[in-house]
Design an enzyme around this catalytic site. Structure first.
Site, PDB file in Angstrom:
ATOM      1  N   ASP A  86       0.806  -1.215   0.000  1.00  0.00           N
ATOM      2  CA  ASP A  86       0.000   0.000   0.000  1.00  0.00           C
ATOM      3  C   ASP A  86       0.836   1.262   0.000  1.00  0.00           C
ATOM      4  O   ASP A  86       0.432   2.289  -0.537  1.00  0.00           O
ATOM      5  CB  ASP A  86      -0.954   0.014   1.205  1.00  0.00           C
ATOM      6  CG  ASP A  86      -0.233   0.270   2.522  1.00  0.00           C
ATOM      7  OD1 ASP A  86       0.684  -0.501   2.851  1.00  0.00           O
ATOM      8  OD2 ASP A  86      -0.575   1.244   3.217  1.00  0.00           O
ATOM      9  N   ASP A  89       5.674   0.324   3.241  1.00  0.00           N
ATOM     10  CA  ASP A  89       5.872  -0.898   3.998  1.00  0.00           C
ATOM     11  C   ASP A  89       5.494  -2.098   3.134  1.00  0.00           C
ATOM     12  O   ASP A  89       5.290  -1.959   1.935  1.00  0.00           O
ATOM     13  CB  ASP A  89       5.043  -0.850   5.281  1.00  0.00           C
ATOM     14  CG  ASP A  89       3.631  -0.359   4.988  1.00  0.00           C
ATOM     15  OD1 ASP A  89       2.987  -0.914   4.081  1.00  0.00           O
ATOM     16  OD2 ASP A  89       3.180   0.600   5.644  1.00  0.00           O
ATOM     17  N   TYR A 238      -5.916   0.409   8.876  1.00  0.00           N
ATOM     18  CA  TYR A 238      -7.008   0.719   7.954  1.00  0.00           C
ATOM     19  C   TYR A 238      -8.344   0.307   8.566  1.00  0.00           C
ATOM     20  O   TYR A 238      -9.088  -0.486   7.995  1.00  0.00           O
ATOM     21  CB  TYR A 238      -6.782   0.045   6.602  1.00  0.00           C
ATOM     22  CG  TYR A 238      -5.670   0.686   5.806  1.00  0.00           C
ATOM     23  CD1 TYR A 238      -5.870   1.893   5.148  1.00  0.00           C
ATOM     24  CD2 TYR A 238      -4.405   0.103   5.744  1.00  0.00           C
ATOM     25  CE1 TYR A 238      -4.843   2.500   4.436  1.00  0.00           C
ATOM     26  CE2 TYR A 238      -3.377   0.702   5.023  1.00  0.00           C
ATOM     27  CZ  TYR A 238      -3.604   1.895   4.375  1.00  0.00           C
ATOM     28  OH  TYR A 238      -2.592   2.509   3.667  1.00  0.00           O
ATOM     29  N   GLU A 485       5.639   9.835   3.367  1.00  0.00           N
ATOM     30  CA  GLU A 485       5.204   8.528   2.889  1.00  0.00           C
ATOM     31  C   GLU A 485       4.159   8.719   1.788  1.00  0.00           C
ATOM     32  O   GLU A 485       3.345   9.644   1.840  1.00  0.00           O
ATOM     33  CB  GLU A 485       4.627   7.683   4.013  1.00  0.00           C
ATOM     34  CG  GLU A 485       4.378   6.245   3.599  1.00  0.00           C
ATOM     35  CD  GLU A 485       4.084   5.322   4.778  1.00  0.00           C
ATOM     36  OE1 GLU A 485       4.271   4.111   4.632  1.00  0.00           O
ATOM     37  OE2 GLU A 485       3.661   5.824   5.845  1.00  0.00           O
TER      38      GLU A 485
END
Length: 526
Positions: A86, A89, A238, A485
């Site tokens: 995603d 990571d 999430y 990120e």
């Protein structure tokens, strides 16, 4: 990792002058002419190759990546190799991955001609198919969907390349006894949208996608519940704050668009009130909160006379869609999206750019599909706006992303002369596996690579990072994950936005930097 969403309305901020807002004139708009949107589009699609998990194909263009996650699902006796990481990571999270594919597919559906004119259609299709191939593997039976591979907690103990992973690759699923209607609904939406994309290009594959989408919708609707209650490991990363009702409405509308079936439209009409479709007045659209997207899609149906019997409910959907648009334009009373001094939409501190790119896409689609060919205006409490003003605002947000901002920095990595060089991304921040095949362990990655002040040795071209804070400040530091990120669902909506802006500016598909000449791998120094 993405932050958890929220249904709260963003606090009102003092309104900028309406004329400046609609024209997108932040105080740093000094770029002569338009940005090269074709170049931005090409680089956006390249990003998805950097995020691939599994066995990479021979035509892989991001050459600093290699095969990874080749035993995913083995422990559970299922093949879960493939799909996307995603962000920076190495966990594969089903919900944001599915939303990414839905938005990529929607970009192709609405702007296929523009994407095709750049020569990027094949790359767009490959990006979609890399996700849908994985979803078909993950949907192992009508009422079983694998939700996640890997564990966020153990993953964050390590700073490793994906090719070296030593963290848990345990897989988690939802089923009849452990429901996940939101995950099933979003995955159904992704596969239904993709079935439209492949309908003429690969009819057999399209039919297969549609079959999975219909099964998943039925599963999600029959066995209702939030997936983060069944898979508690996902809560910190999430979690489904909005619940599952928005995903079921979202899936129904996509299945209606894919099949033209009355059943799915009736579902979205009959449950418009009880599922919140015409109740929630939104100021965000994200991997978690789908209501604004639902409302825009329902508004598009008003353009078709045969849906006149549902006109009353569709008009209510449209009213809520226009509330969202007015909130982005800063023309609501008391429920606007906040702004940075430089004019960027600002929803929250963590990874704010995801809300900017998704808003830009929804506004562009509404302008093109609902306001097109008419003199209609959106009547906001703070004033009426037409198609030209909405499009100008979209352009202002895209241009801010590409460099027209107080930092004079492109937040799309690899675009323009100045962009983030220390993206919070494990694979990019460590020497490429293809360059150095020696094993790099968890602590070794932290000790030797994470804290380095030098730029990343590999460039994650096309990644849209989290972006600046509420005062337009941005700190290019690897440890500043809230800002540096990037996530797949940040970039996905930009594919359609850049394609449309390229057409509006009369640009060709020529690139500023040919991909074959772009420095995809920076020089490595020990």
């Amino acid at each position: 990792m993405g932050d958890t969403g929220s249904l709260r309305l963003v606090p009102h901020c003092p309104r900028l002058l309406i004329a400046l807002v609609l024209l997108g004139l932040s105080f740093t708009v000094s770029v002569a002419g338009a940005f090269n949107y074709a170049d931005a589009l090409t680089k956006s699609l390249l990003y998805f190759e950097a995020q691939r998990s599994g066995r990479l194909p021979h035509n892989q263009r991001v050459t600093w990546r290699d095969h990874s996650g080749l035993t995913d699902g083995l422990e559970q006796g299922v093949d879960l190799v493939g799909g996307y990481y995603d962000a920076g990571d190495h966990v594969k999270f089903g919900l944001p991955m599915a939303f990414t594919v839905t938005m990529l597919s929607w970009s192709v559906i609405e702007y296929s001609g523009q994407i095709d004119s750049t020569g990027e259609m094949e790359h767009a299709l490959e990006a979609i198919k890399w996700g849908t191939d994985y979803f078909m593997k993950a949907h192992t039976s009508p009422t079983v969907l694998w939700a996640e591979v890997g564990d966020g907690d153990t993953d964050h103990y390590c700073w490793q390349r994906p090719e070296d992973m030593t963290t848990s690759r345990r897989a988690y699923k939802v089923d009849e006894n452990n429901p996940g209607s939101d995950l099933a609904g979003e995955t159904a939406a992704a596969m239904a949208a993709a079935s439209i994309v492949f309908r003429r290009r690969n009819p057999h594959y399209s039919s297969l996608l549609l079959h999975h989408a219909q099964q998943l919708f039925e599963f999600g609707d029959k066995y209702r519940g939030e997936y983060d209650r069944s898979v508690e490991e996902v809560k910190s990363y999430y979690g489904s704050v909005s619940g599952y009702k928005d995903e079921l409405l979202w899936a129904a509308l996509w299945l209606h668009r894919a099949t033209d079936g009355e059943y799915y439209l009736s579902y979205a009409i009959n449950k418009a009130h009880c599922f919140g479709g015409v109740g929630w007045a939104m100021t965000e659209f994200s991997w978690d909160v789908k209501y604004a997207g639902i409302q825009v899609m329902a508004s598009q149906l008003l353009m078709n006379e045969k849906h006149g019997v549902h006109g009353h409910v569709l008009q209510m959907y449209r009213s809520k869609a226009e509330h969202y648009i007015c909130s982005c334009l800063n023309l609501n009373n008391g429920s606007n999206v906040d702004r940075t001094p430089g004019g960027l939409l600002y929803v929250r501190q963590w990874n704010n750019m995801q809300y900017v790119s998704s808003a830009a896409f929804l506004l562009m689609v509404y302008s093109d599909q609902v306001l097109a060919g008419s003199d209609e205006e959106i009547r906001c409490p703070g004033g009426s706006v037409g198609r030209a003003e909405v499009t100008a605002f979209v352009k202002s947000q895209a241009d801010y992303i590409l460099g027209s901002n107080p930092m004079n920095m492109s937040y799309l990595v690899g675009f323009g002369p100045s962009y983030p060089r220390r993206v919070h991304h494990r694979g990019a921040s460590i020497v490429s596996y293809r360059e150095y095949r020696g094993f790099i362990g968890c602590t070794q990655g932290y000790d030797n690579w994470y804290a380095r002040q030098e730029p990343n040795p590999n460039v994650v071209v096309g990644a849209l990072v989290g972006g600046p804070d509420c005062q337009d400040n941005f700190f290019d530091q690897r440890g500043n994950y809230m800002q540096t990120e990037a996530c797949t669902y940040n970039t996905a909506p930009l594919v359609g936005v850049f394609a449309r802006l390229m057409q509006l500016e009369g640009q060709s598909g020529e690139l500023e930097d040919g991909i074959e000449n772009f420095p995809l791998r920076a020089s490595y120094r020990k």
